[in-house]
Write a protein that holds these residues in place. Structure first.
Motif, PDB file in Angstrom:
ATOM      1  N   ARG B 214       0.839  -1.190   0.000  1.00  0.00           N
ATOM      2  CA  ARG B 214       0.000   0.000   0.000  1.00  0.00           C
ATOM      3  C   ARG B 214       0.881   1.250   0.000  1.00  0.00           C
ATOM      4  O   ARG B 214       0.724   2.145  -0.815  1.00  0.00           O
ATOM      5  CB  ARG B 214      -0.895  -0.040   1.242  1.00  0.00           C
ATOM      6  N   ASN B 225       3.695  10.607   7.112  1.00  0.00           N
ATOM      7  CA  ASN B 225       2.556  10.548   6.192  1.00  0.00           C
ATOM      8  C   ASN B 225       1.237  10.541   6.967  1.00  0.00           C
ATOM      9  O   ASN B 225       0.979   9.671   7.796  1.00  0.00           O
ATOM     10  CB  ASN B 225       2.698   9.278   5.335  1.00  0.00           C
ATOM     11  N   GLU B 226       0.430  11.527   6.662  1.00  0.00           N
ATOM     12  CA  GLU B 226      -0.834  11.728   7.396  1.00  0.00           C
ATOM     13  C   GLU B 226      -1.729  10.496   7.318  1.00  0.00           C
ATOM     14  O   GLU B 226      -2.247  10.001   8.313  1.00  0.00           O
ATOM     15  CB  GLU B 226      -1.550  12.952   6.814  1.00  0.00           C
ATOM     16  N   GLU B 227      -1.842   9.945   6.089  1.00  0.00           N
ATOM     17  CA  GLU B 227      -2.767   8.824   5.890  1.00  0.00           C
ATOM     18  C   GLU B 227      -2.295   7.573   6.614  1.00  0.00           C
ATOM     19  O   GLU B 227      -3.087   6.849   7.206  1.00  0.00           O
ATOM     20  CB  GLU B 227      -2.905   8.543   4.385  1.00  0.00           C
ATOM     21  N   VAL B 228      -0.969   7.350   6.524  1.00  0.00           N
ATOM     22  CA  VAL B 228      -0.422   6.181   7.227  1.00  0.00           C
ATOM     23  C   VAL B 228      -0.685   6.322   8.704  1.00  0.00           C
ATOM     24  O   VAL B 228      -1.118   5.381   9.368  1.00  0.00           O
ATOM     25  CB  VAL B 228       1.096   6.047   6.951  1.00  0.00           C
ATOM     26  N   ARG B 229      -0.433   7.518   9.225  1.00  0.00           N
ATOM     27  CA  ARG B 229      -0.630   7.719  10.663  1.00  0.00           C
ATOM     28  C   ARG B 229      -2.064   7.478  11.056  1.00  0.00           C
ATOM     29  O   ARG B 229      -2.353   6.800  12.031  1.00  0.00           O
ATOM     30  CB  ARG B 229      -0.205   9.128  11.058  1.00  0.00           C
ATOM     31  N   ARG B 230      -2.974   8.028  10.273  1.00  0.00           N
ATOM     32  CA  ARG B 230      -4.387   7.918  10.614  1.00  0.00           C
ATOM     33  C   ARG B 230      -4.853   6.464  10.539  1.00  0.00           C
ATOM     34  O   ARG B 230      -5.513   5.957  11.418  1.00  0.00           O
ATOM     35  CB  ARG B 230      -5.217   8.804   9.691  1.00  0.00           C
ATOM     36  N   SER B 231      -4.460   5.773   9.462  1.00  0.00           N
ATOM     37  CA  SER B 231      -5.015   4.443   9.221  1.00  0.00           C
ATOM     38  C   SER B 231      -4.296   3.352   9.995  1.00  0.00           C
ATOM     39  O   SER B 231      -4.915   2.369  10.392  1.00  0.00           O
ATOM     40  CB  SER B 231      -4.955   4.107   7.734  1.00  0.00           C
TER      41      SER B 231
END
Lengths: 336, 235, 443
Positions: B214, B225-231
């Motif tokens: 991914r 990375n914002e998305e990695v952190r969030r998810s």
């Protein structure tokens, strides 16, 4: 004095024979426990493997006797034993190659192994009965007693003597040497450590680059050698009867489970516990108690806990007790 | 080409594929971490690299040599060391014997030297060298397991969730040791549940989801990375 | 039934018919009767192994127990023995009951730590107490006319009554051993059953007051007419003449065998009917589910140990019935004839060859293996004589080998077992489901 007489009697009829018997069982149980630990199944053919090695030893012994070869005062069978050992090893390796290896590759259930070991048992039993026949065979020669009852009575100054048969002494000495070597091998050598590692965790042993086929081969070589030695010593001490080797499986299995499956030290402990229980329980204590009691008194009856006919029951009761109380055995064995 | 490049791996245990065109690479002296949610195929990817899974497609190349068709035990001599997640020590054998087993395939004279290096790296193992590994604590067992793998003198050390079930302090200690190992020039590939801590020490990170790559980036970049952190890192 | 089953059964029939024409009908029916008994035993083992994956290596013990039951039910009681020792026997039984009650009571009241020592002490005390009455009783019984009786005798009931009772007795023994050894690793059950079977044989061999031991019990009353009566009765002679028999005595032997055959086939049919119904019932499906994936079944809330105990006990009961049938057919109980290769492991070869888990297969396996076991002897003789022919009749080696020819059957059985396990692990008639069977599932 009376107490000493009682002890001498006990030593003569219980301690000495049980020690020899225990040593013979120990050699058998060590082989069974190694196979349990490495190949992970109950080998029902082990008794027949013992019988086969013994049979070859007997044949070679007869041959040597005919040739006039003798190592008196020792029994000729000792000279023939190495050939019996080699024969048992070859038999074990051939059956492994032809039978067991296939199921190992398939990673079959242990019960499947046990069932095919029954097939191997039939085969070896058939070969033995065709070659040497189903009857008793005696092959012991050489000196019979190391210490006779009469000599020991005089030496000890007692009414009761302690007789030691040569076969009993040989049994104990040979067992001690073989066991010492086995433990040195398992503890100190590369191959021995590899065997222990494989027995402990097959997958991890594979990850360490241990060749499983080699470990299995060494396991068979050792187990078969021990089997041939055990059978020959048993035959020297008593007699050789082909059918006895199916019955002797029971005390051997009992010793193995009692000691903890896959535990060599446990197998030896278990073997001596089984042997001493068997001999003690089937010994008639009448004379022993007569010495301990008042003068001119003797207990009525034989004071025998169990008739010798039921010596198998002793192994069985021990087995059941272990299963009920501590299924892992004395030394926590693997529950494979 | 990287030191280890496992590219386009597709396959699974039975009928259905678990990995889909999954790629993992590691350089010498670097730490690479595979993270992802439960069931993402992290451990499966690791096993595929080690040959414990039949690949339908893709290849595994180590140090320029294609080892795709080798059995796991044959990859050990090629320089792969593997520390499984469970059952990774010989419980009935002593610490030292465990290390000896790691050196089983070696026949050079340097075995004692390697053992000494491992005792230097994990002093506790030296102290307990004659104790059965089964009697050690969870963290100490992991050290034995890593030590056993290091005894093969691997060029690539693979660890499957080395910090599973150990306390945070022990985890930090273990990560420090792993970095030390990496400094000696060994490539390290690690699957981790504790994604944040693992990415902090990682040179490269691979985020897997449902058997697919991914995100792939440096550890630092992934943490940023914002998305990695969030998810995947819980905010 | 599929074509394959019909074909294999048909072939077996043809072989037996061929024996009838080539050797004699007496031989053919002699083999047939033992085939049927073997088939019943194989059904019993198949319930344990095929349904549940239990490895019972004590078949011999349960069979012998059935044989003993046949003696104890059907032989006439020895009145003198009862009058001499009846009182002591009663006291022994009373002591036994008292011991058991004491142990059970003591285990309830004493603290857990003391349970084991107290149990052992009580058991030992009970053992000696029983011995006080029991020793003299057995001595007295065994000294009564030792050449002819020397035992307590039986209940004097018709021998057919013994068959179901034999099932119950064997089931009881199976329950005891199952309680102990089931639920542990499968090998333990195997070793424990091996042990119990040796002990049962030892009891039958050495407890002369009970079974006459190695002196054997002979002349067990038959459920069918005797040959000597037949050849003197009008109706039989006319019947024999009607069929054109050459010798009335041959015809009488054949008639007796036929009667047995009818009885045995009826028993086989009844057991088969129950076995098939059980296998197809929800109970049977559950058994197989447990066998194929024990953990999953346990997770679904199935009481695995209890189910295993049920099948184990049922299988033992069937073996016990077969044992009683065998003793009835022989008309005698000979404890020394019970050897594990013949009574335990041979039955296993039957089940494996026939097809684990398939009752039709087990019956077929019973027939084929018994047939081969019997015919292996002439075959072995022929084989050995042929291969030793070049050595000449005087050669010692040749004589030795011919003498050992009977043991060719062991080689043959081993080879059959190994070949089937290797190349056709599902047997001649595979289990009906297409799921993996017990044989092929991996650990």
């Amino acid at each position: 004095m009376e107490i000493l007489n009682a002890l001498a009697l006990f030593a003569n009829f219980v301690v000495v024979p049980a020690t020899a018997y225990g040593a013979q069982l120990a050699l058998g149980a060590l082989g069974v426990t190694l196979i349990f630990g490495i190949l992970r199944f109950a080998n029902f053919a082990h008794g027949e493997l013992m019988s086969f090695g013994t049979m070859i030893t007997i044949l070679v012994t007869w041959f040597l006797q005919n040739m006039g070869v003798s190592i008196a005062p020792f029994p000729t069978a000792l000279l023939a034993l190495p050939i019996g050992v080699l024969a048992a090893i070859s038999m074990a390796l051939v059956t492994d190659r032809m039978v067991f290896r296939f199921y190992r590759k398939q990673r079959s259930n242990p019960i499947v192994f046990a069932i095919v070991s029954v097939g191997v048992m039939f085969l070896i039993a058939g070969i033995i009965r065709i070659v040497i026949g189903p009857a008793d065979q005696s092959f012991a020669d050489g000196q019979r007693f190391i210490i006779g009852a009469f000599d020991s009575r005089r030496a000890l100054g007692l009414d009761e003597g302690i007789a030691i048969k040569q076969s009993q002494l040989i049994t104990v000495v040979v067992t001690a040497v073989v066991v010492a070597w086995l433990f040195w091998f398992l503890q100190k050598t590369r191959s021995g450590k590899a065997m222990r590692a494989y027995s402990d965790d097959e997958d991890l042993a594979l990850l360490s680059g241990i060749n499983p086929e080699r470990v299995v081969m060494i396991c068979w070589v050792i187990a078969a050698a021990l089997a041939a030695i055990a059978g020959t010593l048993y035959g020297l001490d008593k007699t050789y009867k082909p059918f006895i080797f199916l019955q002797i499986l029971l005390p051997i299995f009992a010793a193995t489970i009692l000691g903890g499956i896959g535990q060599p030290v446990g197998a030896i402990l278990g073997a001596f516990i089984v042997a001493f229980s068997e001999v003690t329980v089937t010994y008639a204590f009448k004379k022993f108690l007569a010495y301990l009691g008042p003068t001119d008194w003797a207990p009525e009856g034989l004071v025998q806990l169990l008739s010798t006919d039921y010596k198998f029951a002793v192994s069985f009761i021990i087995l059941v007790a272990v299963l009920l109380i501590r299924p892992t055995g004395i030394i926590r064995g693997k529950v494979i | 080409m990287s030191f280890l490049s496992a590219t386009g791996m597709t396959g699974g245990y039975g009928g259905t594929d678990i990995l889909h065109d999954c790629t993992i690479t590691v350089e010498k002296g670097e730490v690479a971490v595979v993270v992802g949610p439960n069931g993402a195929g992290k451990s499966t990817a690791m096993k595929a690299v080690f040959g414990m899974l039949n690949l339908r497609e893709g290849s595994v190349v180590l140090d320029g040599k294609d080892i795709t068709s080798l059995a796991p035990q044959d990859r050990v001599p090629q320089g792969m060391g593997f520390v499984p997640q469970n059952r990774n020590v010989f419980v009935s054998m002593t610490v030292e014997e465990n290390l000896d087993m790691g050196a089983f395939i070696r026949d050079d004279d340097g075995i004692e030297e390697t053992k000494q290096q491992i005792f230097d790296l994990f002093p506790i193992l030296g102290e307990k060298r004659n104790q059965p590994a089964g009697e050690l604590s969870g963290g100490q067992r992991q050290q034995v397991a890593v030590g056993r793998a290091l005894m093969t003198r691997p060029k690539l050390l693979m660890l499957d969730e080395p910090t599973a079930g150990v306390s945070p302090i022990v985890m930090d200690e273990l990560f420090d040791k792993i970095l030390e190992v990496a400094k000696t020039g060994v490539a390290i590939l690690m699957v981790e549940q504790n994604a944040r801590q693992a990415l902090e020490i990682a040179d490269h990170g691979f985020v897997l989801v449902q058997g697919r790559n991914r995100f792939t980036d440096t550890g630092e970049a992934l943490l940023a990375n914002e998305e990695v952190r969030r998810s995947f890192l819980g905010g | 039934m599929t074509k394959r089953v019909a074909l294999l059964y048909g072939l077996m029939c043809l072989v037996l018919i061929a024996i009838g024409f080539l050797q004699s009908w007496n031989v053919a029916f002699g083999i047939f009767n033992l085939c049927v008994i073997s088939a019943v035993m194989a059904l019993g083992v198949n319930m344990q192994w095929g349904y549940a994956g239990l490895f019972n290596v004590g078949v011999m013990g349960f069979t012998a127990l059935g044989g003993l039951t046949a003696v104890l039910v059907s032989m006439p009681p020895v009145g003198e023995a009862w009058s001499v020792a009846g009182g002591d026997i009663a006291l022994s039984v009373l002591s036994l009951v008292a011991t058991i009650v004491a142990v059970i009571y003591a285990r309830r009241v004493v603290p857990p730590a003391l349970k084991l020592p107290v149990t052992i002490i009580l058991l030992l005390a009970g053992y000696f107490l029983i011995g006080v009455f029991f020793g003299p009783a057995t001595d007295a019984i065994e000294s009564i006319d030792p050449a002819l009786s020397g035992y307590l005798g039986g209940a004097g009931l018709p021998v057919l009554v013994a068959w179901p009772i034999a099932g119950l007795v064997a089931a009881g023994a199976g329950w005891l051993i199952g309680r102990i050894a089931l639920g542990l690793r499968a090998d333990y059950l195997a070793i424990a059953t091996l042990g119990i079977s040796e002990i049962i044989i030892a009891i039958i061999k050495y407890e002369e007051w009970l079974s006459r031991g190695v002196k054997n019990v002979t002349g067990i009353p038959r459920p069918v007419p005797y040959e000597v009566d037949l050849i003197e009765s009008e109706w039989f002679i006319s019947l024999a003449n009607f069929f054109g028999a050459n010798e009335v005595s041959d015809a009488a032997g054949l008639f007796v065998k036929l009667c047995y055959a009818v009885l045995f086939v009826v028993v086989l049919a009844i057991i088969m009917w129950f076995a098939e119904r059980a296998l197809k019932s929800p109970w049977g499906r559950m058994m197989r589910a447990i066998r194929d994936n024990r953990d999953a079944a346990a997770a679904m809330g199935k009481d695995v140990k209890r189910r295993h105990l049920q099948t184990f006990v049922l299988g033992c009961a069937v073996c016990g019935i077969a044992g009683a049938m065998l003793t009835t057919l022989d008309g005698q109980l000979t404890p020394t004839s019970y050897i594990p290769l013949r009574y335990t492991f041979l039955i296993w070869v039957m089940v494996i060859l026939g097809g684990s888990g398939n009752n039709w297969g087990s019956i077929l396996g019973g027939f084929i293996i018994w047939f081969l076991w019997v015919e292996a002897e002439p075959f072995g003789n022929w084989f050995m004589t042929t291969i030793t022919a070049p050595l000449g009749e005087q050669s010692e080696l040749a004589q030795h080998l011919v003498a050992g020819a009977a043991y060719m059957r062991y080689l043959m059985m081993g080879a059959i077992l190994l070949v089937v396990m290797r190349f056709a692990p599902k047997g001649l008639i595979p289990e009906a489901t297409n799921r993996s069977t017990a044989m092929t599932r991996s650990s």
